[in-house]
Design a protein around this motif. Sequence first.
Motif, PDB file in Angstrom:
ATOM      1  N   GLY A 248       0.803  -1.214   0.000  1.00  0.00           N
ATOM      2  CA  GLY A 248       0.000   0.000   0.000  1.00  0.00           C
ATOM      3  C   GLY A 248       0.835   1.263   0.000  1.00  0.00           C
ATOM      4  N   THR A 249       0.182   2.342  -0.363  1.00  0.00           N
ATOM      5  CA  THR A 249       0.843   3.639  -0.479  1.00  0.00           C
ATOM      6  C   THR A 249       1.155   4.233   0.894  1.00  0.00           C
ATOM      7  OG1 THR A 249      -0.402   3.988  -2.515  1.00  0.00           O
ATOM      8  CG2 THR A 249       0.577   5.939  -1.490  1.00  0.00           C
ATOM      9  N   ALA A 314      -6.749  12.622  -0.162  1.00  0.00           N
ATOM     10  CA  ALA A 314      -6.988  12.505  -1.606  1.00  0.00           C
ATOM     11  C   ALA A 314      -6.747  11.078  -2.101  1.00  0.00           C
ATOM     12  CB  ALA A 314      -6.091  13.491  -2.356  1.00  0.00           C
ATOM     13  N   VAL A 315      -5.671  10.469  -1.621  1.00  0.00           N
ATOM     14  CA  VAL A 315      -5.359   9.092  -2.064  1.00  0.00           C
ATOM     15  C   VAL A 315      -6.498   8.158  -1.647  1.00  0.00           C
ATOM     16  CG1 VAL A 315      -3.800   7.133  -1.697  1.00  0.00           C
ATOM     17  CG2 VAL A 315      -2.858   9.409  -2.136  1.00  0.00           C
ATOM     18  N   LYS A 316      -6.969   8.312  -0.411  1.00  0.00           N
ATOM     19  CA  LYS A 316      -8.063   7.455   0.065  1.00  0.00           C
ATOM     20  C   LYS A 316      -9.338   7.716  -0.727  1.00  0.00           C
ATOM     21  CE  LYS A 316      -6.502   6.437   4.730  1.00  0.00           C
ATOM     22  NZ  LYS A 316      -6.459   6.917   6.123  1.00  0.00           N
ATOM     23  N   SER A 317      -9.596   8.987  -1.062  1.00  0.00           N
ATOM     24  CA  SER A 317     -10.835   9.299  -1.775  1.00  0.00           C
ATOM     25  C   SER A 317     -10.806   8.734  -3.201  1.00  0.00           C
ATOM     26  CB  SER A 317     -11.098  10.810  -1.782  1.00  0.00           C
ATOM     27  OG  SER A 317     -10.262  11.417  -2.735  1.00  0.00           O
ATOM     28  N   MET A 322      -3.978   2.112   1.041  1.00  0.00           N
ATOM     29  CA  MET A 322      -2.776   2.644   1.681  1.00  0.00           C
ATOM     30  C   MET A 322      -2.215   1.621   2.669  1.00  0.00           C
ATOM     31  SD  MET A 322      -3.464   6.725   2.168  1.00  0.00           S
ATOM     32  CE  MET A 322      -1.710   7.104   2.061  1.00  0.00           C
ATOM     33  N   HIS A 323      -0.969   1.842   3.020  1.00  0.00           N
ATOM     34  CA  HIS A 323      -0.284   1.039   4.039  1.00  0.00           C
ATOM     35  C   HIS A 323      -1.073   1.144   5.357  1.00  0.00           C
ATOM     36  CE1 HIS A 323       3.007   0.124   6.927  1.00  0.00           C
ATOM     37  NE2 HIS A 323       3.496  -0.610   5.941  1.00  0.00           N
TER      38      HIS A 323
END
Length: 392
Positions: A248-249, A314-317, A322-323
């Motif tokens: 994950g990011t 933003a990444v989650k949306s 994610m990590h």
Amino acid sequence: MRVILWAMLCTFLAVTAQAQVAQLDPDASRIREGWIGGIEVTLGLSQPVPWRARVLADPPRLVLDFRNLDLGKVLPGHGRRITSIRQGTVRPGWSRMVLTLARPHIISSAEMRTGDGATVHVVLEGADEAEFAAAAARPEPPEWALPAVPPAPEVSGEGPLLVMLDPGHGGLDPGAEHGGLHEKVLTLAFANELRQVLLRDGTFRVALTREDDRFVPLETRLTLARQAGAGVFISIHADAVAEGEATGTTIYTLSDEATDRAARVLAEWHDREDIIAGVDLGGQDDSIARVLMDMARAETKPRTDRLAAALEVAVKSHRIVMHRHPRQAADFAVLKAPDMPSVLIELGFLSSQGDLAKLRDPAWRARMALAVRDGLLAWAAKDAVIRPGLRR
Ligand SMILES: [Zn+2]
């Protein structure tokens, strides 16, 4: 007799011959850990080129530089005395081979025999700490030194905020590698894709710390950002980790104290890779400069934290996984600009099969680029209110 501690041999050829790139012949090349403590490096070249050999410390290593030579694949041959071999472009027209040594050695002979092609022959012998330190401390002759201030990066776009994108690794520092994918290739591809997405919006100007497969020292990456007048710095990586099930990011910010062991190992690895690959430019700041830097960092830190938070949202949306600890902190050299909000994004981990498949997928990368853009837009809007005068 140790006659040649530092051998430098410049074969100046006619201009026409220099324009041709010489090839390394792997069949005529070998690296041998020979008799009592010695190491012998033999390299077959298709034609003579200017070259030099020297040893450097911390860690002890033999550095071979060549003009206009395509080194091709990394040679086999490391074992007990040579712990790793890496090679690649160190700057345009120059390639470098770095052999990391398990213990100090000095050059006892270095020569290029010419005839049908050329053969480079370097012999190393074991040395004590003092002998080695003397050989490694010899200053870089100016004609061989990496340019301290590289040419200014090209800035594209019209927007008020300049975003410096930093594709991790490059040249003889390949970064992580898994399933035939090199981190340095992936980070550059993503930086180019992200640049296009950012430019479409009209809010940003964009520059990259490297536009091709070249080695750029970590400090130089910051110099480039400062030179360009960047308002924000985003370093792009996709590392591999040996332990744990990292996927994950992850968004990293600078801290003297790493969030956990894995974060610390990652930062140490990045900084060490940089030193091994290049010449350690070791910026020593005096105490006054350090105080000023600390003050600037104290002012920048909340802005950096807001940037990391905006990127996470933003990444989650964009429904990117994610990590399990999506935001982490570690002592990354590349995040140390005192006056510029800086984050390092680990897009994913090459060591994870799932992440590797995503990183290879252009559609996934496009989503990630949109997420980074959205995070930057949200942050920049808030930052302009909190910090009037940013948008001039
Ligand atoms: Zn990396």
